[in-house]
Design a protein around this motif. Structure first.
Motif, PDB file in Angstrom:
ATOM      1  N   UNK A   1       0.856  -1.187   0.000  1.00  9.21           N
ATOM      2  CA  UNK A   1       0.000   0.000   0.000  1.00  9.21           C
ATOM      3  C   UNK A   1       0.889   1.233   0.000  1.00  9.21           C
ATOM      4  N   UNK A   2       0.388   2.316  -0.580  1.00  2.86           N
ATOM      5  CA  UNK A   2       1.163   3.567  -0.687  1.00  2.86           C
ATOM      6  C   UNK A   2       0.432   4.688   0.039  1.00  2.86           C
ATOM      7  N   UNK A   3       1.228   5.516   0.766  1.00  2.00           N
ATOM      8  CA  UNK A   3       0.656   6.612   1.562  1.00  2.00           C
ATOM      9  C   UNK A   3       1.245   7.952   1.143  1.00  2.00           C
ATOM     10  N   UNK A   4       0.387   8.973   1.239  1.00  2.00           N
ATOM     11  CA  UNK A   4       0.740  10.319   0.782  1.00  2.00           C
ATOM     12  C   UNK A   4      -0.055  11.315   1.629  1.00  2.00           C
ATOM     13  N   UNK A   5       0.528  12.417   2.072  1.00  2.83           N
ATOM     14  CA  UNK A   5       1.901  12.902   1.873  1.00  2.83           C
ATOM     15  C   UNK A   5       2.805  12.522   3.046  1.00  2.83           C
ATOM     16  N   UNK A   6       3.927  13.255   3.195  1.00  4.21           N
ATOM     17  CA  UNK A   6       4.864  13.035   4.293  1.00  4.21           C
ATOM     18  C   UNK A   6       4.357  13.721   5.563  1.00  4.21           C
ATOM     19  N   UNK A   7       5.066  13.482   6.673  1.00  4.98           N
ATOM     20  CA  UNK A   7       4.691  14.008   7.978  1.00  4.98           C
ATOM     21  C   UNK A   7       5.630  15.138   8.384  1.00  4.98           C
ATOM     22  N   UNK A   8       5.095  16.104   9.112  1.00  6.54           N
ATOM     23  CA  UNK A   8       5.904  17.184   9.676  1.00  6.54           C
ATOM     24  C   UNK A   8       5.863  17.044  11.196  1.00  6.54           C
ATOM     25  N   UNK A   9       7.020  16.928  11.816  1.00  3.72           N
ATOM     26  CA  UNK A   9       7.094  16.756  13.264  1.00  3.72           C
ATOM     27  C   UNK A   9       8.230  17.605  13.815  1.00  3.72           C
ATOM     28  N   UNK A  10       8.213  17.801  15.111  1.00  2.00           N
ATOM     29  CA  UNK A  10       9.256  18.592  15.765  1.00  2.00           C
ATOM     30  C   UNK A  10      10.567  17.840  15.786  1.00  2.00           C
ATOM     31  N   UNK A  11      11.652  18.594  15.688  1.00  2.00           N
ATOM     32  CA  UNK A  11      12.970  18.004  15.864  1.00  2.00           C
ATOM     33  C   UNK A  11      13.162  17.651  17.328  1.00  2.00           C
ATOM     34  N   UNK A  12      13.584  16.435  17.655  1.00  3.06           N
ATOM     35  CA  UNK A  12      13.797  16.081  19.062  1.00  3.06           C
ATOM     36  C   UNK A  12      14.726  17.079  19.747  1.00  3.06           C
ATOM     37  N   UNK A  13      14.280  17.585  20.891  1.00  2.00           N
ATOM     38  CA  UNK A  13      15.082  18.539  21.633  1.00  2.00           C
ATOM     39  C   UNK A  13      14.852  19.984  21.230  1.00  2.00           C
ATOM     40  N   UNK A  14      14.039  20.223  20.210  1.00  2.00           N
ATOM     41  CA  UNK A  14      13.774  21.586  19.766  1.00  2.00           C
ATOM     42  C   UNK A  14      12.333  21.679  19.291  1.00  2.00           C
ATOM     43  N   UNK A  15      11.495  22.361  20.090  1.00  2.00           N
ATOM     44  CA  UNK A  15      10.078  22.458  19.749  1.00  2.00           C
ATOM     45  C   UNK A  15       9.832  23.410  18.591  1.00  2.00           C
ATOM     46  N   UNK A  16      10.823  24.267  18.249  1.00  2.00           N
ATOM     47  CA  UNK A  16      10.615  25.271  17.208  1.00  2.00           C
ATOM     48  C   UNK A  16      11.024  24.795  15.825  1.00  2.00           C
ATOM     49  N   UNK A  17      11.892  23.802  15.757  1.00  2.00           N
ATOM     50  CA  UNK A  17      12.350  23.314  14.463  1.00  2.00           C
ATOM     51  C   UNK A  17      11.538  22.084  14.052  1.00  2.00           C
ATOM     52  N   UNK A  18      11.233  22.014  12.775  1.00  2.00           N
ATOM     53  CA  UNK A  18      10.444  20.896  12.258  1.00  2.00           C
ATOM     54  C   UNK A  18      11.214  20.181  11.151  1.00  2.00           C
ATOM     55  N   UNK A  19      10.883  18.914  10.973  1.00  2.00           N
ATOM     56  CA  UNK A  19      11.544  18.079   9.975  1.00  2.00           C
ATOM     57  C   UNK A  19      10.484  17.250   9.260  1.00  2.00           C
ATOM     58  N   UNK A  20      10.727  16.957   7.989  1.00  2.00           N
ATOM     59  CA  UNK A  20       9.849  16.085   7.213  1.00  2.00           C
ATOM     60  C   UNK A  20      10.254  14.624   7.435  1.00  2.00           C
ATOM     61  N   UNK A  21       9.278  13.806   7.765  1.00  2.00           N
ATOM     62  CA  UNK A  21       9.517  12.382   7.953  1.00  2.00           C
ATOM     63  C   UNK A  21       8.621  11.593   6.999  1.00  2.00           C
ATOM     64  N   UNK A  22       9.151  10.493   6.470  1.00  2.00           N
ATOM     65  CA  UNK A  22       8.335   9.639   5.613  1.00  2.00           C
ATOM     66  C   UNK A  22       7.301   8.913   6.476  1.00  2.00           C
ATOM     67  N   UNK A  23       6.138   8.592   5.913  1.00  2.00           N
ATOM     68  CA  UNK A  23       5.028   8.081   6.733  1.00  2.00           C
ATOM     69  C   UNK A  23       5.099   6.598   7.085  1.00  2.00           C
ATOM     70  N   UNK A  24       6.086   5.850   6.576  1.00  2.00           N
ATOM     71  CA  UNK A  24       6.067   4.400   6.768  1.00  2.00           C
ATOM     72  C   UNK A  24       6.071   3.975   8.231  1.00  2.00           C
ATOM     73  N   UNK A  25       6.911   4.603   9.054  1.00  2.00           N
ATOM     74  CA  UNK A  25       7.004   4.202  10.448  1.00  2.00           C
ATOM     75  C   UNK A  25       5.708   4.429  11.198  1.00  2.00           C
ATOM     76  N   UNK A  26       5.118   5.617  11.025  1.00  2.63           N
ATOM     77  CA  UNK A  26       3.847   5.908  11.692  1.00  2.63           C
ATOM     78  C   UNK A  26       2.756   4.973  11.215  1.00  2.63           C
ATOM     79  N   UNK A  27       2.724   4.682   9.901  1.00  2.00           N
ATOM     80  CA  UNK A  27       1.681   3.814   9.377  1.00  2.00           C
ATOM     81  C   UNK A  27       1.843   2.378   9.881  1.00  2.00           C
ATOM     82  N   UNK A  28       3.068   1.904   9.997  1.00  2.00           N
ATOM     83  CA  UNK A  28       3.273   0.570  10.560  1.00  2.00           C
ATOM     84  C   UNK A  28       2.753   0.516  11.995  1.00  2.00           C
TER      85      UNK A  28
END
Length: 613
Positions: free
Chosen positions: A407-434
């Motif tokens: 199965x294919x998922x779209x789009x990617x996820x935006x989450x906070x950088x660990x240790x920094x609530x102000x910075x965000x990073x794009x993460x691929x959705x596979x881990x969350x979907x699993x």
């Protein structure tokens, strides 16, 4: 048949019930990707929490691949997996050395430290910049073990291979120089005579415990501290290994506790594979007792003098290609997806972050995941498109694949950088979907579509997919992640990427995987049994009992069991040729429930005297 040769009463056990089928686990995931540390070959590592992942594979800080900082997608996929309800994941780390060099060359090592005449004595256990650490070695003296009066002195509390210092009573901390430094001539190793009495020996002979100048016998042990990382990683930890012995005869010999895994040489891995360093002290050990004592003395004094020892030169390697994800080999040489193939319990497979690789590498990795699941049959792959994909791009990516095992998922996820609530990073959705798959399986069952479930641990999705866009994407098998006001961030799709309408839905495919795998694993007892009516009856009763329990959970359609499934195993399913060739053929049919993807309410006006047709 049992033999009855003498008269008597014989009590025997027998079974009057059909054998049961135990359902296999469906929530165990397998991830393959790059990490900051950890094993690069062999069986995948089972991880049951993110802290455990950090202990084995390092923290979630960026990787430095070919000099370019790169988001550590695998680490954050594991974190999101557990945040979304996952319980168990096997991790297979891939590593591509810089410049086509060896994996060994990418391990951190010590500079020349003059320990036993080699500068390769101390190394990081695995490649990666996380192995660039400071190692501190402290030697400590225990209390005085010499007891008794003149003429009947003895020592207590010693074991084979312990190292002691005899002479004047000294302070507990061993220093490299000064009055608390080790006196080489006073270092002895412990052995035992035939009566079990301890003997303290060195190159000069056996120590006389009743000597006039002897005031104390103190045991010396080594304490080793590893860390923190030289780059100041937020997840680095200080590893403590205490009460080690420098003598090869001891069970706590430093070279045995911190040994280097080498299956080809018959050297087993250490009890704790998360240890970040190893001492190459199992090589060329002296065989003569006096020489082993000298070896222990030189090792002890050399480590104390060299401390602190800096390990440097570790590298995260370069960006991988599709071959690295596919892997190869078997046993302790297995890598990538080939390593995951060694574990039977894995039901969900993903390569987090592989979609961020340049085309066509990303397409090749998706193909490898699909092939992996189709070949092994009892696995399902989670795929993603590029992080910057728009509607046209994700449709193009989806068009490159066709499989009922993915199965294919779209789009990617935006989450906070660990240790920094102000910075965000794009993460691929596979881990969350699993993690969502695992949560849905545990709470409801594998027959429940892993959709209309919240995605935890994210700030938002990289693109806001509206209904009009999903009207285009959903029929093509692209599962959208959408935000709904008042309902949060949800998975809003449950389709495979198959063009076969029989396998449109994820839960139908995974339910059949569950049924097939469970029946396969639990009916192995039937192999080589006499292929007759008795066996056919046992098979039917066994499978019918299992399917009845599945029907009761709501996984199958039908108000009655006979409407939900059938099991046939008799002369109608097997010809004489089948019987002559040792084939037992069982025909099973089930009616799976499919998700209510389109909930339609039809509303119309009616009057009191109108009738409903």
């Amino acid at each position: 048949m049992p033999e009855y040769l003498a008269p008597g009463v014989y009590v025997e056990e027998t079974s009057f019930r059909a054998k049961s089928i135990e359902g296999v686990a469906t929530s165990t995931a397998g991830f393959v990707g790059q990490a900051r540390f950890g094993p690069t070959a062999g069986l995948p590592t089972l991880v049951t929490g993110f802290e455990e992942f950090q202990r084995h594979f390092g923290d979630g800080n960026d990787l430095l691949l070919g000099g370019v900082p790169t988001t550590n997608q695998l680490a954050h996929a594991v974190r999101l997996f557990f945040e979304n309800g996952g319980k168990r994941v096997y991790v297979s780390r891939i590593f591509v050395p810089t410049g086509g060099g060896s994996v060994e060359a990418s391990r951190s090592s010590s500079s020349a430290i003059s320990v036993l005449g080699t500068d390769r004595f101390l190394r990081a256990r695995f490649p990666g910049r996380a192995g660039n650490v400071v190692v501190k070695v402290a030697a400590n003296r225990g209390g005085n073990l010499l007891t008794g009066t003149a003429g009947s002195r003895r020592v207590m509390g010693l074991r084979l291979g312990d190292v002691v210092e005899a002479g004047a009573l000294k302070e507990s901390t061993v220093t490299a120089a000064g009055p608390n430094a080790v006196t080489g001539a006073n270092i002895y190793s412990v052995s035992f005579d035939a009566a079990g009495n301890p003997l303290l020996t060195n190159a000069g002979g056996t120590l006389d415990l009743n000597g006039a100048a002897l005031a104390a016998v103190q045991k010396i042990t080594l304490d080793i501290s590893v860390g923190p990382n030289l780059d100041g990683s937020t997840g680095s930890r200080s590893e403590q290994i205490q009460r080690l012995s420098p003598h090869p005869d001891s069970d706590q010999f430093v070279g045995r506790v911190l040994r280097h895994e080498d299956p080809d040489a018959g050297i087993e891995p250490p009890a704790d594979r998360s240890q970040r360093i190893y001492f190459d002290a199992m090589v060329d050990l002296p065989s003569v007792a006096a020489q082993r004592t000298t070896f222990a003395r030189d090792l002890l004094t050399g480590l104390v003098a060299a401390s602190p020892i800096t390990l440097s030169g570790g590298s995260d390697g370069v960006s991988p290609d599709a071959a690295a994800f596919t892997g190869g080999g078997s046993g302790h040489d297995a890598t990538g997806l080939a390593a995951l193939a060694e574990i039977e319990d894995i039901a969900i497979v993903a390569a987090p972050g592989s979609a961020a690789l340049a085309s066509p590498i990303d397409q090749a990795v998706r193909d490898a995941l699909v092939s992996h699941c189709e070949n092994l049959r009892y696995r399902f792959a989670i795929l993603a498109g590029p992080q910057d994909a728009d509607q046209a791009t994700i449709r193009q990516v989806r068009g490159q694949h066709d499989s009922k095992y993915a199965a294919m998922y779209y789009p990617w996820l935006v989450a906070s950088t660990p240790g920094s609530a102000r910075e965000t990073v794009l993460y691929s959705p596979e881990g969350a979907m699993a993690g969502v798959y695992a949560r849905s399986d545990i709470e409801r069952g594998v027959h429940k579509a892993p959709a209309n479930e919240t995605v935890r641990g994210v700030l938002r999705f990289s693109r806001n997919v509206n209904k009009g866009e999903q009207d285009v994407l959903n029929p093509e098998g692209i599962n959208c992640l959408r935000f709904f006001e008042g309902r949060g961030y949800r998975v809003w799709g449950a389709r495979t990427i198959s063009s076969d309408p029989e396998w449109t839905y994820i839960n139908v495919r995974r339910l059949f995987i569950y049924l097939e795998h469970s029946i396969d694993r639990s009916t192995q007892w039937a192999v080589f049994e006499p292929n007759n009516e008795e066996l056919w009856l046992k098979i039917r009763l066994t499978i019918e009992g299992f399917l009845y329990d599945v029907w009761r959970t709501g996984a199958l359609l039908g108000a009655k069991p006979e409407d939900a499934y059938f099991v046939r195993c008799d002369r109608t399913t097997m010809s004489q040729s089948d019987l002559d060739n040792g084939r037992l053929v069982c025909l099973i049919g089930v009616a799976p429930t499919k998700p209510a993807e389109f909930v339609i309410f039809r509303i119309g006006q009616w009057t009191a005297d109108a009738s409903i047709v």
